[in-house]
Write a protein that holds these residues in place. Structure first.
Motif, short mmCIF file in Angstrom:
data_model
loop_
_atom_site.label_atom_id
_atom_site.label_comp_id
_atom_site.label_asym_id
_atom_site.label_seq_id
_atom_site.Cartn_x
_atom_site.Cartn_y
_atom_site.Cartn_z
N GLY A 47 -62.86 -23.51 115.76
CA GLY A 47 -61.98 -24.51 116.73
C GLY A 47 -61.93 -23.59 117.67
O GLY A 47 -61.73 -24.26 118.71
N ASN A 48 -60.99 -22.88 117.81
CA ASN A 48 -60.34 -22.00 119.08
C ASN A 48 -61.24 -20.97 119.90
O ASN A 48 -61.25 -20.79 121.19
CB ASN A 48 -59.20 -20.92 118.14
N ARG A 51 -65.07 -24.28 119.88
CA ARG A 51 -64.38 -25.34 120.43
C ARG A 51 -65.24 -26.93 119.14
O ARG A 51 -65.85 -27.09 119.68
CB ARG A 51 -64.94 -26.46 121.36
N GLU A 52 -65.99 -25.71 117.94
CA GLU A 52 -66.50 -26.67 116.84
C GLU A 52 -65.50 -27.41 116.09
O GLU A 52 -64.15 -26.75 115.90
CB GLU A 52 -67.34 -25.19 116.24
N LYS A 53 -66.56 -28.31 115.49
CA LYS A 53 -65.70 -28.99 114.07
C LYS A 53 -65.68 -28.88 113.59
O LYS A 53 -66.90 -28.67 112.91
CB LYS A 53 -65.79 -30.03 114.84
N GLU A 68 -63.58 -35.11 110.64
CA GLU A 68 -64.50 -33.68 111.17
C GLU A 68 -63.52 -34.39 112.28
O GLU A 68 -63.63 -34.33 113.29
CB GLU A 68 -65.32 -34.71 111.96
N THR A 69 -62.88 -32.84 112.84
CA THR A 69 -62.07 -32.07 113.99
C THR A 69 -62.29 -30.82 113.78
O THR A 69 -62.95 -29.77 113.16
CB THR A 69 -60.76 -32.63 113.09
N THR A 70 -61.49 -30.39 114.70
CA THR A 70 -61.00 -29.15 115.11
C THR A 70 -60.11 -28.43 114.42
O THR A 70 -58.96 -29.55 115.00
CB THR A 70 -61.39 -28.84 117.25
N TRP A 72 -56.76 -26.22 115.08
CA TRP A 72 -56.26 -25.53 115.96
C TRP A 72 -55.04 -24.63 115.53
O TRP A 72 -54.63 -23.40 116.01
CB TRP A 72 -55.12 -26.48 116.34
N LYS A 82 -55.42 -31.55 116.32
CA LYS A 82 -54.79 -31.75 117.77
C LYS A 82 -53.82 -33.09 117.67
O LYS A 82 -54.16 -33.44 116.71
CB LYS A 82 -56.01 -32.51 118.48
#
Length: 96
Positions: A47-48, A51-53, A68-70, A72, A82
């Motif tokens: 993610g960091n 920037r992949e979910k 489905e998300t990133t 952080w 986020k």
């Protein structure tokens, strides 16, 4: 384990309105807890840096959910998404 279960997809914006019990979903399965932490660390790196979910499978008071998300950040007790959205660590079943 997850192949026969049906997880409802939720938007990350909906997570802050969900209620989470305090119980650990992985119970006494120590290896599954270790795998969850490793998978979350990998997800946070993806993610960091990229920037992949990822897909996070979790259980709230109403049942099985996935988002489905990133990722952080990770604390001892939570996964941070986020907009300061938080999923309690003990309610996460799997990260893929």
């Amino acid at each position: 384990m997850l192949t026969n279960l049906s997880f409802q997809t939720v938007a990350k914006e909906q997570i802050k309105f969900l209620k989470f019990p305090k119980e650990e979903v992985l119970c006494k399965n120590q290896q599954a807890k270790v795998n969850r932490c490793v998978d979350l660390q990998r997800a946070m790196s993806l993610g960091n840096l990229e920037r992949e979910k990822v897909k996070i499978f979790f259980i709230d008071e109403d049942g099985l959910k996935k988002v489905e998300t990133t990722v952080w950040g990770i604390t001892d007790t939570s996964v941070i998404l986020k907009e300061s959205t938080i999923i309690p660590l003990e309610r996460i079943v799997k990260v893929a």
